[in-house]
Motif scaffolding. Sequence first.
Motif, PDB file in Angstrom:
ATOM      1  N   GLY A   1     -44.906   3.690  75.680  1.00  0.00           N
ATOM      2  CA  GLY A   1     -43.513   3.665  75.285  1.00  0.00           C
ATOM      3  C   GLY A   1     -43.152   4.901  74.499  1.00  0.00           C
ATOM      4  O   GLY A   1     -43.963   5.819  74.317  1.00  0.00           O
ATOM      5  N   VAL A   2     -41.923   4.928  74.014  1.00  0.00           N
ATOM      6  CA  VAL A   2     -41.438   6.025  73.180  1.00  0.00           C
ATOM      7  C   VAL A   2     -41.734   5.662  71.733  1.00  0.00           C
ATOM      8  O   VAL A   2     -41.255   4.632  71.233  1.00  0.00           O
ATOM      9  N   ALA A   3     -42.518   6.478  71.067  1.00  0.00           N
ATOM     10  CA  ALA A   3     -42.962   6.167  69.706  1.00  0.00           C
ATOM     11  C   ALA A   3     -42.256   6.993  68.639  1.00  0.00           C
ATOM     12  O   ALA A   3     -42.300   6.632  67.459  1.00  0.00           O
ATOM     13  N   LEU A   4     -41.624   8.094  69.035  1.00  0.00           N
ATOM     14  CA  LEU A   4     -40.951   8.960  68.070  1.00  0.00           C
ATOM     15  C   LEU A   4     -39.549   9.299  68.560  1.00  0.00           C
ATOM     16  O   LEU A   4     -39.336   9.500  69.775  1.00  0.00           O
ATOM     17  N   PRO A   5     -38.574   9.401  67.652  1.00  0.00           N
ATOM     18  CA  PRO A   5     -37.236   9.847  68.049  1.00  0.00           C
ATOM     19  C   PRO A   5     -37.219  11.351  68.275  1.00  0.00           C
ATOM     20  O   PRO A   5     -38.181  12.049  67.994  1.00  0.00           O
ATOM     21  N   GLY A   6     -36.113  11.831  68.781  1.00  0.00           N
ATOM     22  CA  GLY A   6     -35.956  13.272  68.920  1.00  0.00           C
ATOM     23  C   GLY A   6     -35.664  13.745  70.326  1.00  0.00           C
ATOM     24  O   GLY A   6     -35.304  14.911  70.522  1.00  0.00           O
TER      25      GLY A   6
END
Length: 508
Positions: free
Chosen positions: A18-23
Amino acid sequence: MIQKIEWKKLQNGSDIRGVALPGVEGQPVNLTPEAASFIGAAFGLWLSCRTGKDMEGIRVAIGRDSRLSGPTLLDAAAQGLQHMGVTVTDCGLCSTPAMFMTLVTEGFQFDGSIMVTASHLPFNRNGLKFFVPEGGLDHDDITALLDICEKGEFPIAVHSGKRETLDFLSVYANGLVDKIRRATGSELPLDGLRIVVDAGNGAGGFYAQKVLKPLGADTEGSQYLDPDGNFPNHIPNPEDATAMAAIREAVLQNHADLGIIFDTDVDRAAVVDNEGQEINRNRIIALLTAILLSEHPGTTIVTDSVTSSGLASFIQSLGGVHHRFKRGYKNVINEAIRLNGEGIDCQAAIETSGHGALKENYFLDDGAYLVSKILVQMAKLRREGRTIGQLIDCLDEPAEAAEVRFPILSKDFKSYGQKVLNDLLELVNQQPNWILAPDNREGVRVSFGKEDGDGWFLLRLSLHDPILPLNIESDQPGGVKIIAQHIHSFLSQYDGLDISPLTRLIQP
Protein backbone atom coordinates in the motif's frame (compact mmCIF):
# COMPACT_ATOMS: atom_id res chain seq x y z
CA MET A 1 -11.18 3.98 12.66
CA ILE A 2 -10.81 0.31 11.77
CA GLN A 3 -14.00 0.38 9.69
CA LYS A 4 -12.50 3.06 7.41
CA ILE A 5 -9.63 0.88 6.26
CA GLU A 6 -10.35 -0.81 2.93
CA TRP A 7 -8.57 -4.01 3.80
CA LYS A 8 -8.94 -5.89 0.53
CA LYS A 9 -7.26 -3.06 -1.37
CA LEU A 10 -4.08 -3.82 0.56
CA GLN A 11 -3.77 -7.28 -0.98
CA ASN A 12 -1.32 -7.66 -3.83
CA GLY A 13 -1.31 -11.34 -4.70
CA SER A 14 0.55 -13.15 -1.92
CA ASP A 15 1.77 -9.91 -0.31
CA ILE A 16 0.29 -6.85 1.34
CA ARG A 17 1.21 -3.55 -0.27
CA GLY A 18 0.00 0.00 0.00
CA VAL A 19 0.88 3.67 0.17
CA ALA A 20 2.72 4.31 3.43
CA LEU A 21 3.86 7.92 3.01
CA PRO A 22 2.15 11.07 1.69
CA GLY A 23 3.67 13.25 -0.97
CA VAL A 24 2.51 11.74 -4.27
CA GLU A 25 -0.59 13.32 -5.78
CA GLY A 26 -3.49 10.93 -6.19
CA GLN A 27 -1.95 8.34 -3.85
CA PRO A 28 -3.52 8.71 -0.42
CA VAL A 29 -1.93 6.78 2.44
CA ASN A 30 -3.73 3.51 3.12
CA LEU A 31 -1.02 1.38 4.76
CA THR A 32 -1.05 3.25 8.05
CA PRO A 33 0.65 2.24 11.32
CA GLU A 34 -2.83 1.38 12.62
CA ALA A 35 -3.42 -0.95 9.68
CA ALA A 36 0.01 -2.57 10.19
CA SER A 37 -0.80 -3.11 13.88
CA PHE A 38 -4.04 -4.91 13.08
CA ILE A 39 -2.32 -6.97 10.39
CA GLY A 40 0.37 -8.01 12.87
CA ALA A 41 -2.31 -9.03 15.37
CA ALA A 42 -4.15 -10.97 12.66
CA PHE A 43 -0.95 -12.86 11.77
CA GLY A 44 -0.57 -13.86 15.42
CA LEU A 45 -4.14 -15.14 15.55
CA TRP A 46 -3.72 -16.93 12.21
CA LEU A 47 -0.52 -18.62 13.44
CA SER A 48 -2.24 -19.71 16.64
CA CYS A 49 -5.03 -21.37 14.65
CA ARG A 50 -2.52 -22.94 12.27
CA THR A 51 -0.14 -24.36 14.88
CA GLY A 52 -2.59 -25.09 17.68
CA LYS A 53 -0.37 -23.14 20.07
CA ASP A 54 -1.53 -20.54 22.56
CA MET A 55 -0.41 -17.12 21.37
CA GLU A 56 1.86 -16.79 24.42
CA GLY A 57 3.86 -19.71 23.01
CA ILE A 58 4.29 -18.27 19.50
CA ARG A 59 7.52 -16.57 18.40
CA VAL A 60 7.62 -14.27 15.36
CA ALA A 61 10.65 -12.60 13.77
CA ILE A 62 10.20 -9.32 11.93
CA GLY A 63 12.57 -7.29 9.75
CA ARG A 64 12.54 -4.47 7.22
CA ASP A 65 14.39 -3.03 4.25
CA SER A 66 15.66 0.55 3.95
CA ARG A 67 12.36 2.26 3.16
CA LEU A 68 11.62 5.47 5.04
CA SER A 69 8.38 4.10 6.46
CA GLY A 70 9.98 0.79 7.46
CA PRO A 71 10.81 1.50 11.14
CA THR A 72 7.32 2.87 11.86
CA LEU A 73 5.46 0.01 10.17
CA LEU A 74 7.74 -2.61 11.74
CA ASP A 75 7.10 -1.14 15.18
CA ALA A 76 3.34 -1.06 14.58
CA ALA A 77 3.17 -4.66 13.36
CA ALA A 78 5.33 -5.77 16.30
CA GLN A 79 3.02 -4.01 18.74
CA GLY A 80 0.02 -5.73 17.16
CA LEU A 81 1.68 -9.09 17.72
CA GLN A 82 2.65 -8.19 21.29
CA HIS A 83 -0.91 -7.16 22.09
CA MET A 84 -1.90 -10.73 21.26
CA GLY A 85 0.71 -12.09 23.66
CA VAL A 86 3.15 -13.15 20.92
CA THR A 87 6.91 -12.91 21.54
CA VAL A 88 8.47 -10.72 18.84
CA THR A 89 12.10 -10.67 17.73
CA ASP A 90 13.05 -7.46 15.92
CA CYS A 91 15.76 -8.19 13.30
CA GLY A 92 15.97 -4.56 12.17
CA LEU A 93 17.43 -3.98 8.71
CA CYS A 94 17.30 -7.32 6.96
CA SER A 95 16.57 -9.03 3.65
CA THR A 96 13.44 -10.91 2.69
CA PRO A 97 15.29 -14.24 2.23
CA ALA A 98 16.97 -13.83 5.62
CA MET A 99 13.59 -13.40 7.27
CA PHE A 100 12.49 -16.75 5.88
CA MET A 101 15.72 -18.34 7.08
CA THR A 102 14.86 -17.36 10.66
CA LEU A 103 12.31 -20.19 10.47
CA VAL A 104 14.64 -23.00 9.36
CA THR A 105 18.09 -22.07 10.72
CA GLU A 106 19.18 -24.33 13.55
CA GLY A 107 19.02 -22.59 16.88
CA PHE A 108 16.35 -20.09 15.85
CA GLN A 109 13.32 -21.63 14.13
CA PHE A 110 10.54 -19.15 14.77
CA ASP A 111 6.89 -20.01 14.14
CA GLY A 112 6.46 -17.25 11.58
CA SER A 113 8.20 -14.19 10.19
CA ILE A 114 7.32 -10.86 8.60
CA MET A 115 9.33 -8.72 6.20
CA VAL A 116 8.35 -5.08 5.80
CA THR A 117 9.12 -4.30 2.15
CA ALA A 118 7.65 -3.28 -1.18
CA SER A 119 10.55 -4.52 -3.29
CA HIS A 120 11.49 -1.96 -5.98
CA LEU A 121 8.35 0.19 -5.77
CA PRO A 122 8.66 3.98 -5.22
CA PHE A 123 9.70 5.48 -1.88
CA ASN A 124 6.13 6.16 -0.70
CA ARG A 125 5.06 2.51 -0.97
CA ASN A 126 5.57 -0.28 1.49
CA GLY A 127 4.17 -3.68 2.33
CA LEU A 128 4.45 -6.87 4.34
CA LYS A 129 5.50 -10.37 3.34
CA PHE A 130 4.77 -13.34 5.55
CA PHE A 131 6.51 -16.69 6.00
CA VAL A 132 5.96 -19.97 7.81
CA PRO A 133 8.51 -22.82 7.82
CA GLU A 134 6.94 -24.33 4.69
CA GLY A 135 7.43 -21.10 2.71
CA GLY A 136 5.70 -17.84 1.89
CA LEU A 137 1.99 -17.36 2.43
CA ASP A 138 -0.23 -17.75 -0.64
CA HIS A 139 -3.00 -15.53 -1.99
CA ASP A 140 -5.70 -17.27 0.03
CA ASP A 141 -3.68 -16.94 3.23
CA ILE A 142 -3.38 -13.17 2.76
CA THR A 143 -7.10 -12.97 2.10
CA ALA A 144 -7.70 -14.83 5.37
CA LEU A 145 -5.45 -12.39 7.27
CA LEU A 146 -7.35 -9.41 5.89
CA ASP A 147 -10.67 -11.07 6.69
CA ILE A 148 -9.54 -11.29 10.32
CA CYS A 149 -8.68 -7.57 10.23
CA GLU A 150 -12.04 -6.72 8.70
CA LYS A 151 -13.96 -8.58 11.40
CA GLY A 152 -11.85 -6.99 14.11
CA GLU A 153 -12.57 -9.74 16.61
CA PHE A 154 -9.31 -10.10 18.53
CA PRO A 155 -9.01 -11.84 21.91
CA ILE A 156 -7.40 -9.87 24.70
CA ALA A 157 -4.07 -11.27 25.92
CA VAL A 158 -3.51 -11.55 29.66
CA HIS A 159 0.11 -10.46 29.26
CA SER A 160 1.72 -8.46 26.49
CA GLY A 161 4.27 -10.39 24.46
CA LYS A 162 7.99 -9.79 24.95
CA ARG A 163 10.10 -7.93 22.40
CA GLU A 164 13.70 -8.87 21.70
CA THR A 165 16.33 -7.82 19.16
CA LEU A 166 18.56 -9.97 16.97
CA ASP A 167 21.19 -9.29 14.32
CA PHE A 168 20.03 -12.17 12.16
CA LEU A 169 21.45 -10.66 8.96
CA SER A 170 24.94 -11.53 10.22
CA VAL A 171 23.83 -15.09 10.97
CA TYR A 172 22.40 -15.37 7.47
CA ALA A 173 25.56 -13.90 5.87
CA ASN A 174 27.77 -16.32 7.80
CA GLY A 175 25.68 -19.16 6.43
CA LEU A 176 26.38 -18.01 2.87
CA VAL A 177 30.10 -17.71 3.60
CA ASP A 178 30.17 -21.23 4.99
CA LYS A 179 28.29 -22.61 1.99
CA ILE A 180 30.70 -21.03 -0.50
CA ARG A 181 33.73 -22.29 1.44
CA ARG A 182 32.40 -25.83 1.59
CA ALA A 183 31.43 -25.86 -2.09
CA THR A 184 34.84 -24.60 -3.23
CA GLY A 185 36.99 -26.37 -0.64
CA SER A 186 38.77 -23.11 0.17
CA GLU A 187 38.75 -20.60 3.01
CA LEU A 188 39.46 -17.73 0.60
CA PRO A 189 38.03 -18.83 -2.76
CA LEU A 190 37.65 -15.24 -3.99
CA ASP A 191 41.18 -14.14 -3.13
CA GLY A 192 42.61 -12.13 -6.02
CA LEU A 193 39.19 -11.27 -7.47
CA ARG A 194 37.71 -7.79 -7.52
CA ILE A 195 33.93 -7.96 -7.12
CA VAL A 196 31.81 -4.82 -6.89
CA VAL A 197 28.34 -4.61 -5.39
CA ASP A 198 25.59 -2.09 -6.15
CA ALA A 199 22.88 -2.28 -3.47
CA GLY A 200 20.94 0.72 -4.79
CA ASN A 201 20.73 1.95 -1.16
CA GLY A 202 18.51 -1.00 -0.32
CA ALA A 203 19.21 -3.78 2.17
CA GLY A 204 21.86 -5.60 0.11
CA GLY A 205 24.94 -3.63 1.14
CA PHE A 206 25.80 -6.31 3.71
CA TYR A 207 26.89 -8.68 0.94
CA ALA A 208 30.09 -6.76 0.24
CA GLN A 209 31.23 -6.52 3.86
CA LYS A 210 29.80 -9.70 5.40
CA VAL A 211 30.12 -12.20 2.52
CA LEU A 212 32.64 -11.12 -0.11
CA LYS A 213 35.39 -9.75 2.15
CA PRO A 214 35.56 -12.82 4.44
CA LEU A 215 36.01 -14.90 1.28
CA GLY A 216 39.00 -12.83 0.18
CA ALA A 217 37.41 -10.62 -2.47
CA ASP A 218 38.53 -7.06 -3.14
CA THR A 219 35.30 -5.02 -3.07
CA GLU A 220 36.78 -1.62 -3.93
CA GLY A 221 34.45 0.20 -6.32
CA SER A 222 31.26 -1.07 -4.69
CA GLN A 223 28.60 1.61 -4.54
CA TYR A 224 25.35 2.69 -2.90
CA LEU A 225 25.79 0.23 -0.05
CA ASP A 226 24.36 2.51 2.65
CA PRO A 227 20.62 2.08 3.24
CA ASP A 228 18.65 5.16 2.15
CA GLY A 229 14.90 4.94 1.57
CA ASN A 230 14.98 7.97 -0.72
CA PHE A 231 16.85 5.79 -3.26
CA PRO A 232 18.81 8.85 -4.43
CA ASN A 233 20.99 7.14 -7.04
CA HIS A 234 18.75 4.74 -8.95
CA ILE A 235 15.87 2.33 -8.43
CA PRO A 236 17.17 -0.88 -6.81
CA ASN A 237 15.89 -3.16 -9.56
CA PRO A 238 17.86 -5.59 -11.78
CA GLU A 239 15.31 -5.02 -14.56
CA ASP A 240 15.86 -1.25 -14.62
CA ALA A 241 18.10 -0.01 -17.44
CA THR A 242 19.59 2.81 -15.35
CA ALA A 243 20.42 0.45 -12.50
CA MET A 244 22.09 -2.05 -14.83
CA ALA A 245 24.04 0.72 -16.54
CA ALA A 246 25.30 1.86 -13.11
CA ILE A 247 26.71 -1.55 -12.12
CA ARG A 248 28.12 -2.08 -15.62
CA GLU A 249 29.99 1.24 -15.40
CA ALA A 250 31.31 0.28 -11.95
CA VAL A 251 32.66 -3.00 -13.33
CA LEU A 252 34.41 -1.39 -16.27
CA GLN A 253 35.81 1.59 -14.35
CA ASN A 254 37.21 -0.61 -11.60
CA HIS A 255 38.38 -3.42 -13.89
CA ALA A 256 36.32 -5.78 -11.78
CA ASP A 257 35.93 -9.49 -12.36
CA LEU A 258 32.23 -9.36 -11.51
CA GLY A 259 29.51 -6.87 -10.65
CA ILE A 260 26.52 -7.72 -8.47
CA ILE A 261 23.25 -5.80 -8.19
CA PHE A 262 20.33 -6.48 -5.85
CA ASP A 263 16.82 -5.20 -5.57
CA THR A 264 15.71 -3.44 -2.38
CA ASP A 265 14.98 -6.50 -0.25
CA VAL A 266 17.54 -8.84 -1.91
CA ASP A 267 15.15 -11.47 -3.23
CA ARG A 268 16.29 -10.62 -6.77
CA ALA A 269 19.72 -10.16 -8.33
CA ALA A 270 21.66 -9.80 -11.55
CA VAL A 271 25.36 -9.72 -12.40
CA VAL A 272 27.76 -8.15 -14.89
CA ASP A 273 30.78 -10.10 -16.09
CA ASN A 274 34.35 -8.83 -16.47
CA GLU A 275 33.72 -7.65 -20.03
CA GLY A 276 30.71 -5.55 -19.02
CA GLN A 277 28.10 -8.03 -20.28
CA GLU A 278 24.87 -7.56 -18.37
CA ILE A 279 23.59 -10.91 -17.15
CA ASN A 280 19.97 -10.38 -16.23
CA ARG A 281 16.54 -11.42 -17.57
CA ASN A 282 17.03 -14.34 -20.04
CA ARG A 283 20.80 -14.34 -19.47
CA ILE A 284 20.60 -14.87 -15.70
CA ILE A 285 18.24 -17.79 -16.31
CA ALA A 286 20.64 -19.21 -18.88
CA LEU A 287 23.60 -18.86 -16.50
CA LEU A 288 21.75 -20.55 -13.65
CA THR A 289 20.60 -23.28 -16.04
CA ALA A 290 24.17 -23.99 -17.17
CA ILE A 291 25.29 -24.34 -13.54
CA LEU A 292 22.38 -26.52 -12.45
CA LEU A 293 22.46 -28.84 -15.45
CA SER A 294 26.13 -29.57 -14.76
CA GLU A 295 25.03 -30.75 -11.31
CA HIS A 296 21.64 -32.26 -12.19
CA PRO A 297 21.65 -33.53 -15.79
CA GLY A 298 18.23 -33.52 -17.42
CA THR A 299 16.52 -31.43 -14.76
CA THR A 300 13.52 -29.21 -15.50
CA ILE A 301 13.76 -25.42 -15.28
CA VAL A 302 10.50 -23.53 -14.70
CA THR A 303 10.43 -19.98 -16.07
CA ASP A 304 7.81 -17.30 -16.53
CA SER A 305 5.87 -16.80 -19.74
CA VAL A 306 7.97 -14.05 -21.35
CA THR A 307 11.25 -15.94 -21.69
CA SER A 308 12.74 -15.99 -25.18
CA SER A 309 12.76 -18.74 -27.77
CA GLY A 310 16.55 -18.64 -27.65
CA LEU A 311 16.51 -19.46 -23.95
CA ALA A 312 14.28 -22.48 -24.56
CA SER A 313 16.73 -23.74 -27.20
CA PHE A 314 19.66 -23.09 -24.85
CA ILE A 315 18.13 -25.15 -22.04
CA GLN A 316 17.34 -27.98 -24.44
CA SER A 317 20.84 -27.89 -25.94
CA LEU A 318 22.27 -28.59 -22.49
CA GLY A 319 19.96 -31.55 -22.03
CA GLY A 320 17.48 -29.79 -19.77
CA VAL A 321 13.72 -29.43 -19.97
CA HIS A 322 12.22 -25.95 -20.28
CA HIS A 323 8.83 -25.57 -18.62
CA ARG A 324 7.40 -22.13 -19.38
CA PHE A 325 4.66 -21.06 -16.99
CA LYS A 326 2.78 -17.98 -15.76
CA ARG A 327 4.26 -14.68 -14.63
CA GLY A 328 4.56 -14.14 -10.89
CA TYR A 329 7.29 -15.50 -8.63
CA LYS A 330 4.81 -17.49 -6.53
CA ASN A 331 3.34 -19.01 -9.68
CA VAL A 332 6.66 -20.35 -10.96
CA ILE A 333 7.70 -21.53 -7.49
CA ASN A 334 4.43 -23.36 -6.88
CA GLU A 335 4.63 -24.95 -10.32
CA ALA A 336 8.15 -26.22 -9.62
CA ILE A 337 7.00 -27.66 -6.30
CA ARG A 338 4.06 -29.31 -8.06
CA LEU A 339 6.31 -30.91 -10.67
CA ASN A 340 8.61 -32.32 -7.99
CA GLY A 341 5.57 -33.66 -6.20
CA GLU A 342 4.68 -35.57 -9.37
CA GLY A 343 8.14 -37.13 -9.48
CA ILE A 344 9.59 -34.75 -12.10
CA ASP A 345 12.98 -33.46 -11.01
CA CYS A 346 12.86 -29.67 -11.11
CA GLN A 347 15.79 -27.82 -9.59
CA ALA A 348 14.82 -24.21 -10.26
CA ALA A 349 11.97 -21.78 -10.68
CA ILE A 350 13.09 -18.41 -12.01
CA GLU A 351 11.50 -15.33 -13.55
CA THR A 352 13.06 -12.89 -15.98
CA SER A 353 12.61 -10.32 -13.20
CA GLY A 354 15.48 -12.00 -11.31
CA HIS A 355 13.37 -13.94 -8.79
CA GLY A 356 15.30 -17.21 -8.66
CA ALA A 357 14.31 -20.07 -6.35
CA LEU A 358 16.28 -23.32 -6.07
CA LYS A 359 15.14 -26.70 -4.81
CA GLU A 360 18.32 -26.98 -2.73
CA ASN A 361 17.36 -23.76 -0.93
CA TYR A 362 13.74 -24.38 0.10
CA PHE A 363 12.50 -22.95 -3.22
CA LEU A 364 13.12 -19.55 -1.68
CA ASP A 365 13.59 -16.69 -4.12
CA ASP A 366 16.88 -15.42 -2.77
CA GLY A 367 19.08 -13.03 -4.73
CA ALA A 368 22.04 -13.43 -2.37
CA TYR A 369 21.89 -17.22 -2.58
CA LEU A 370 21.64 -17.04 -6.38
CA VAL A 371 24.75 -14.84 -6.50
CA SER A 372 26.55 -17.14 -4.08
CA LYS A 373 25.81 -20.05 -6.41
CA ILE A 374 27.36 -18.06 -9.26
CA LEU A 375 30.43 -17.21 -7.15
CA VAL A 376 31.05 -20.89 -6.44
CA GLN A 377 31.00 -21.61 -10.17
CA MET A 378 33.19 -18.58 -10.84
CA ALA A 379 35.82 -19.82 -8.38
CA LYS A 380 35.82 -23.26 -10.00
CA LEU A 381 36.03 -21.87 -13.54
CA ARG A 382 38.97 -19.66 -12.59
CA ARG A 383 41.05 -22.79 -11.97
CA GLU A 384 40.40 -23.72 -15.60
CA GLY A 385 41.11 -20.22 -16.93
CA ARG A 386 37.45 -19.67 -17.82
CA THR A 387 34.82 -17.06 -16.90
CA ILE A 388 31.10 -17.27 -16.17
CA GLY A 389 30.31 -15.24 -19.28
CA GLN A 390 31.64 -18.11 -21.39
CA LEU A 391 28.93 -20.40 -19.99
CA ILE A 392 26.28 -18.51 -21.97
CA ASP A 393 28.26 -17.77 -25.13
CA CYS A 394 25.95 -19.99 -27.19
CA LEU A 395 22.72 -18.37 -25.97
CA ASP A 396 20.87 -17.08 -29.03
CA GLU A 397 19.35 -13.70 -28.26
CA PRO A 398 16.73 -11.84 -30.29
CA ALA A 399 17.73 -9.10 -32.67
CA GLU A 400 14.97 -6.92 -31.21
CA ALA A 401 12.61 -6.96 -28.26
CA ALA A 402 9.91 -4.65 -26.95
CA GLU A 403 7.30 -4.49 -24.22
CA VAL A 404 4.27 -2.21 -24.35
CA ARG A 405 1.52 -2.00 -21.75
CA PHE A 406 -2.09 -1.17 -22.55
CA PRO A 407 -4.16 0.43 -19.76
CA ILE A 408 -7.64 -1.10 -19.54
CA LEU A 409 -10.16 1.69 -19.09
CA SER A 410 -13.09 -0.51 -18.03
CA LYS A 411 -13.89 -0.74 -14.29
CA ASP A 412 -14.24 -4.52 -14.59
CA PHE A 413 -10.77 -4.76 -16.09
CA LYS A 414 -10.33 -8.48 -15.57
CA SER A 415 -13.46 -9.42 -17.52
CA TYR A 416 -12.66 -6.90 -20.25
CA GLY A 417 -9.08 -8.07 -20.56
CA GLN A 418 -10.14 -11.71 -20.68
CA LYS A 419 -12.62 -10.93 -23.48
CA VAL A 420 -9.81 -9.37 -25.53
CA LEU A 421 -7.70 -12.49 -25.03
CA ASN A 422 -10.59 -14.79 -25.94
CA ASP A 423 -11.27 -12.82 -29.11
CA LEU A 424 -7.57 -12.88 -29.99
CA LEU A 425 -7.47 -16.64 -29.59
CA GLU A 426 -10.34 -16.95 -32.08
CA LEU A 427 -8.45 -14.74 -34.53
CA VAL A 428 -5.27 -16.79 -34.17
CA ASN A 429 -7.15 -19.96 -35.07
CA GLN A 430 -8.28 -18.30 -38.31
CA GLN A 431 -4.82 -17.14 -39.40
CA PRO A 432 -2.76 -19.82 -41.20
CA ASN A 433 0.58 -18.08 -40.57
CA TRP A 434 -0.06 -17.41 -36.87
CA ILE A 435 1.29 -20.31 -34.80
CA LEU A 436 -0.16 -20.67 -31.31
CA ALA A 437 2.44 -21.80 -28.73
CA PRO A 438 1.80 -25.43 -27.73
CA ASP A 439 2.58 -24.64 -24.08
CA ASN A 440 0.39 -21.54 -23.93
CA ARG A 441 -0.22 -21.36 -20.17
CA GLU A 442 -0.84 -17.62 -19.84
CA GLY A 443 -2.44 -15.17 -22.23
CA VAL A 444 -1.93 -15.78 -25.95
CA ARG A 445 1.56 -16.44 -27.33
CA VAL A 446 1.91 -16.55 -31.12
CA SER A 447 4.95 -17.25 -33.32
CA PHE A 448 5.63 -16.01 -36.86
CA GLY A 449 7.87 -17.23 -39.67
CA LYS A 450 10.63 -15.24 -41.35
CA GLU A 451 8.29 -13.54 -43.83
CA ASP A 452 5.98 -12.32 -41.05
CA GLY A 453 8.47 -10.93 -38.53
CA ASP A 454 10.49 -14.00 -37.49
CA GLY A 455 9.56 -13.95 -33.82
CA TRP A 456 6.65 -14.01 -31.42
CA PHE A 457 4.30 -11.93 -29.32
CA LEU A 458 2.64 -12.63 -25.99
CA LEU A 459 -0.44 -10.70 -24.89
CA ARG A 460 -1.49 -11.38 -21.31
CA LEU A 461 -3.48 -9.87 -18.47
CA SER A 462 -1.45 -8.35 -15.63
CA LEU A 463 -1.70 -10.29 -12.38
CA HIS A 464 -3.04 -7.39 -10.33
CA ASP A 465 -3.22 -4.20 -12.40
CA PRO A 466 -5.70 -3.02 -15.09
CA ILE A 467 -3.14 -3.59 -17.83
CA LEU A 468 -2.60 -5.86 -20.83
CA PRO A 469 1.17 -6.20 -21.34
CA LEU A 470 2.39 -7.13 -24.81
CA ASN A 471 5.87 -8.63 -25.26
CA ILE A 472 7.40 -8.95 -28.71
CA GLU A 473 10.69 -10.50 -29.81
CA SER A 474 12.13 -10.92 -33.28
CA ASP A 475 15.23 -12.55 -34.72
CA GLN A 476 15.50 -10.02 -37.56
CA PRO A 477 16.02 -6.23 -37.60
CA GLY A 478 12.67 -4.52 -38.09
CA GLY A 479 10.79 -7.64 -37.09
CA VAL A 480 9.27 -6.19 -33.93
CA LYS A 481 7.48 -3.52 -35.93
CA ILE A 482 6.18 -6.10 -38.40
CA ILE A 483 4.77 -8.27 -35.60
CA ALA A 484 3.33 -5.20 -33.87
CA GLN A 485 1.49 -4.30 -37.05
CA HIS A 486 -0.08 -7.78 -37.14
CA ILE A 487 -1.82 -7.19 -33.82
CA HIS A 488 -2.43 -3.44 -34.03
CA SER A 489 -5.49 -3.63 -36.25
CA PHE A 490 -7.04 -6.25 -33.98
CA LEU A 491 -6.55 -4.22 -30.80
CA SER A 492 -7.75 -0.95 -32.36
CA GLN A 493 -11.37 -2.16 -32.26
CA TYR A 494 -11.48 -2.04 -28.44
CA ASP A 495 -12.56 1.34 -27.02
CA GLY A 496 -11.74 0.16 -23.52
CA LEU A 497 -8.02 -0.13 -24.32
CA ASP A 498 -5.44 2.60 -24.61
CA ILE A 499 -3.24 1.25 -27.41
CA SER A 500 -1.34 4.48 -28.01
CA PRO A 501 1.96 2.84 -26.92
CA LEU A 502 1.58 0.31 -29.74
CA THR A 503 0.62 3.00 -32.25
CA ARG A 504 3.82 4.88 -31.42
CA LEU A 505 5.83 1.69 -31.80
CA ILE A 506 4.71 1.05 -35.38
CA GLN A 507 5.04 4.63 -36.55
CA PRO A 508 7.94 5.34 -38.96
